[in-house]
Design a protein around this motif. Structure first.
Motif, short mmCIF file in Angstrom:
data_model
loop_
_atom_site.label_atom_id
_atom_site.label_comp_id
_atom_site.label_asym_id
_atom_site.label_seq_id
_atom_site.Cartn_x
_atom_site.Cartn_y
_atom_site.Cartn_z
N HIS A 36 0.91 5.64 0.07
CA HIS A 36 0.11 6.89 0.16
C HIS A 36 1.15 7.88 0.15
O HIS A 36 2.09 8.01 0.78
N ASP A 50 -2.21 4.19 -3.99
CA ASP A 50 -3.50 3.84 -3.65
C ASP A 50 -4.12 5.19 -3.13
O ASP A 50 -5.25 5.34 -3.12
N PRO A 107 -7.46 5.62 -7.36
CA PRO A 107 -6.86 6.09 -6.31
C PRO A 107 -7.71 7.16 -5.59
O PRO A 107 -8.19 7.92 -5.95
N THR A 116 -9.26 0.08 -10.13
CA THR A 116 -9.12 0.84 -8.86
C THR A 116 -8.79 2.22 -8.77
O THR A 116 -7.78 2.44 -9.31
N TYR A 153 0.95 -1.24 -0.04
CA TYR A 153 0.10 0.09 -0.11
C TYR A 153 0.65 1.17 0.00
O TYR A 153 1.85 1.36 0.92
#
Length: 232
Positions: A76, A101, A138, A136, A74
Motif C-alpha cells: 500500500h 494493492d 488496485p 485485480t 501486500y
C-alpha cells in the motif's frame, strides 16, 4: 486477446459503455466473437458477443477462472499528489503495471495539491491493469488528511520515507519478504517535522530509499518496486 473491464459482469452480462465502444467501434468485433473479460476482483471470464451494440455490448459467459496471486505480499503506497498531475498519473500507471494493492492520496502540511479527480486516476488504473494482464484492480483512495490516515490501524510493517538529516536504514534493511507493507511518501517539500514525529509515534519506521534525492512520484515507484525485488 483484448481484455475488457466489466465490474458487474455476473449480475449484468453487458460491457460498460466505454468498453462497448472500444469493442464494437474500434476493434469491430461482432456477434459470435470471443472476448476476455475481468471484473477487477481477481477473476477472468471468456465470453461470446451476443449483441454488438456500441453502447451496451451484450455477452454470454462461457468460462471463468481466478487468476493466481501475482505477488506473495501486500503493498500500500500512500503518497502526496504532485502539483503536476501528469507525474501523479505516471506513478499510478507504472505502479499498477508493476503491482500494487492500494494507493492513497495524502493531504500533508506542505502538499502542493489539495484536490484530485479520482475518476481520472481510476481510469488509468483500469487501463494499466488490462495492459499488464492482471485481473485485480488496485484500490484507490482519494485525498485523506495525513494525521487521520496515519492514525488508522494497519496489519503489517509501516514505513515513512522522509528527507530529514540523520541516519536512516534502507527499506531493504528493514523489510522482510512476505510482509504486508504500508509506505508513506511525502510532497516535494517533504513531510513536516511534526508529521514525521506523529508517524513515528503511530508505529511508522523511518527509511531511506537511497542516496539520491528523488521526486515524489519517483520515490513512490522506487518503494513499490523495491518490495517486488525483495520478494523475488
Amino acid at each position: 486477446m483484448q481484455i475488457f473491464y466489466t465490474p458487474n459482469i455476473v449480475a449484468n452480462p453487458v460491457l460498460p459503455e466505454e468498453e462497448s465502444g472500444h469493442c464494437v467501434r474500434v476493434l469491430r468485433l461482432s456477434e459470435g466473437d470471443h472476448v476476455l473479460l475481468t471484473d477487477g476482483k481477481g477473476a477472468f471470464y471468456k465470453a461470446a458477443i451476443t449483441q454488438a451494440h456500441p453502447k451496451h455490448c451484450g455477452v454470454e459467459l462461457l468460462e471463468s477462472w481466478q487468476q493466481a496471486p501475482l505477488w506473495p505480499f501486500y503493498v500500500h503506497i500512500a503518497v502526496a499528489p504532485t502539483k503536476n498531475m501528469d507525474r501523479m498519473e505516471w506513478f499510478v500507471e507504472k505502479a499498477a503495471e508493476i503491482g500494487v494493492d492500494a494507493i492513497s492520496c495524502l493531504n500533508c502540511r506542505f502538499s502542493e495539491r489539495r484536490e484530485i479527480k479520482p475518476a481520472r486516476l481510476e481510469k488509468i488504473l483500469v487501463s494499466a491493469m488490462k495492459q499488464s494482464q492482471k485481473a485485480t484492480l488496485p484500490r484507490l483512495e482519494g485525498m485523506v488528511d495525513f494525521k487521520a490516515f496515519v492514525s488508522r490501524p494497519f496489519e503489517g510493517r509501516k514505513f515513512i520515507a522522509h528527507c530529514e538529516e540523520g541516519e536512516k536504514p534502507l527499506l531493504r534493511q528493514l523489510y522482510h519478504p512476505g510482509e504486508r507493507a504500508l509506505i508513506l511518501i511525502g510532497p516535494e517539500g517533504d513531510f513536516s517535522p511534526e508529521e514525521i514525529a506523529f508517524a513515528k509515534d503511530n508505529g511508522f519506521e523511518a527509511i531511506s530509499l537511497g542516496e539520491s534525492r528523488l521526486r515524489t512520484e519517483t520515490a513512490a515507484l522506487v518503494a513499490c518496486h523495491t518490495l517486488h525485488v525483495l520478494n523475488q
